[in-house]
Design a protein around this motif. Structure first.
Motif, mmCIF file in Angstrom:
data_model
loop_
_atom_site.group_PDB
_atom_site.id
_atom_site.type_symbol
_atom_site.label_atom_id
_atom_site.label_comp_id
_atom_site.label_asym_id
_atom_site.label_seq_id
_atom_site.Cartn_x
_atom_site.Cartn_y
_atom_site.Cartn_z
ATOM 1 N N UNK A 27 1.029 -1.010 -0.453
ATOM 2 C CA UNK A 27 0.220 -0.252 0.195
ATOM 3 C C UNK A 27 0.620 1.434 0.175
ATOM 4 N N UNK A 28 0.360 2.146 -0.583
ATOM 5 C CA UNK A 28 0.940 3.654 -0.745
ATOM 6 C C UNK A 28 0.051 4.941 -0.340
ATOM 7 N N UNK A 29 0.828 6.105 0.275
ATOM 8 C CA UNK A 29 -0.114 6.581 0.857
ATOM 9 C C UNK A 29 0.186 8.192 0.172
ATOM 10 N N UNK B 253 -3.929 6.553 -7.937
ATOM 11 C CA UNK B 253 -4.648 6.384 -6.732
ATOM 12 C C UNK B 253 -6.438 6.784 -6.672
ATOM 13 N N UNK B 254 -6.638 5.922 -5.232
ATOM 14 C CA UNK B 254 -7.922 6.545 -5.368
ATOM 15 C C UNK B 254 -8.384 7.329 -3.829
ATOM 16 N N UNK B 255 -8.943 8.710 -3.925
ATOM 17 C CA UNK B 255 -9.027 9.323 -3.224
ATOM 18 C C UNK B 255 -9.710 8.988 -1.727
ATOM 19 N N UNK B 256 -8.640 8.900 -0.663
ATOM 20 C CA UNK B 256 -9.698 8.273 0.779
ATOM 21 C C UNK B 256 -10.356 9.206 1.190
ATOM 22 N N UNK B 257 -9.876 10.234 1.266
ATOM 23 C CA UNK B 257 -10.604 11.423 2.339
ATOM 24 C C UNK B 257 -10.501 12.828 1.781
ATOM 25 N N UNK C 238 -2.968 3.586 -2.778
ATOM 26 C CA UNK C 238 -3.108 3.103 -4.139
ATOM 27 C C UNK C 238 -3.217 1.547 -3.338
ATOM 28 N N UNK C 239 -3.091 0.438 -3.660
ATOM 29 C CA UNK C 239 -2.748 -0.722 -3.402
ATOM 30 C C UNK C 239 -1.418 -1.160 -4.914
ATOM 31 N N UNK C 240 -0.782 -0.923 -4.390
ATOM 32 C CA UNK C 240 0.722 -1.852 -4.856
ATOM 33 C C UNK C 240 0.314 -3.144 -5.028
ATOM 34 N N UNK C 241 -0.015 -4.147 -5.197
ATOM 35 C CA UNK C 241 -0.132 -5.498 -5.285
ATOM 36 C C UNK C 241 -0.659 -5.985 -6.388
#
Length: 150
Positions: free
Chosen positions: A104-106, A123-127, A143-146
């Motif tokens: 995971x990456x933020x 990347x997806x907006x999370x908040x 973003x889910x890196x896997x």
């Protein structure tokens, strides 16, 4: 008196930069977090791009901790913006994060900086935190890196 009891002699001091306090808090929180995360330690991650003369074009600072990578700062020199440098920096950081075992990456950006950049990279907006600073918004992305192409 135990360590949890309040001391009448305790002093509170408010001020500006305090390198000693910064280092102590970093040391204490790193030890606490490492113990809580089964020994996972925080490691810095940097990526830089320079031109043929060695001048900095752009750079990224981040850290990894267990399966998480978080970007602290990303900057690209004004004359090189919109030329792909930011994407190169992020992709290189993602690849290194995966190499380190991150899934995971933020990253967070302000509404006046680059909120449209990160979704283009998956990347997806999370908040959002509205009104900071000064009427803008702090926008958090994940973003889910896997499953990401690195």
């Amino acid at each position: 008196m135990t360590g949890r009891q309040r001391s009448a002699a305790a002093a509170l001091r408010v001020g500006g930069r305090d390198d000693e306090l910064d280092q102590r808090l970093d040391d204490e929180l790193t030890a606490f977090n490492t113990a809580a995360a089964d020994g996972a330690s925080t490691e810095p991650l940097t990526v830089r791009v320079t031109d043929e003369t060695g001048d900095l074009i752009g750079g990224l600072t981040a850290w990894t901790w267990g399966s998480l990578c978080s970007v602290d700062m990303l900057w690209v020199r004004e004359d090189q913006r919109h030329a792909g440098c930011g994407s190169r920096l992020m992709r290189a950081a993602e690849a290194e994060a995966v190499r380190r075992g991150c899934t995971d990456m933020t990253v967070s950006t302000y509404s006046f900086q680059a909120p449209g950049f990160y979704p283009r990279l998956g990347y997806r907006e999370h908040g959002r935190i509205p009104g900071v600073p000064g009427g803008h918004e702090d926008i958090c992305f994940h973003k889910r890196l896997s499953t990401a192409e690195s």
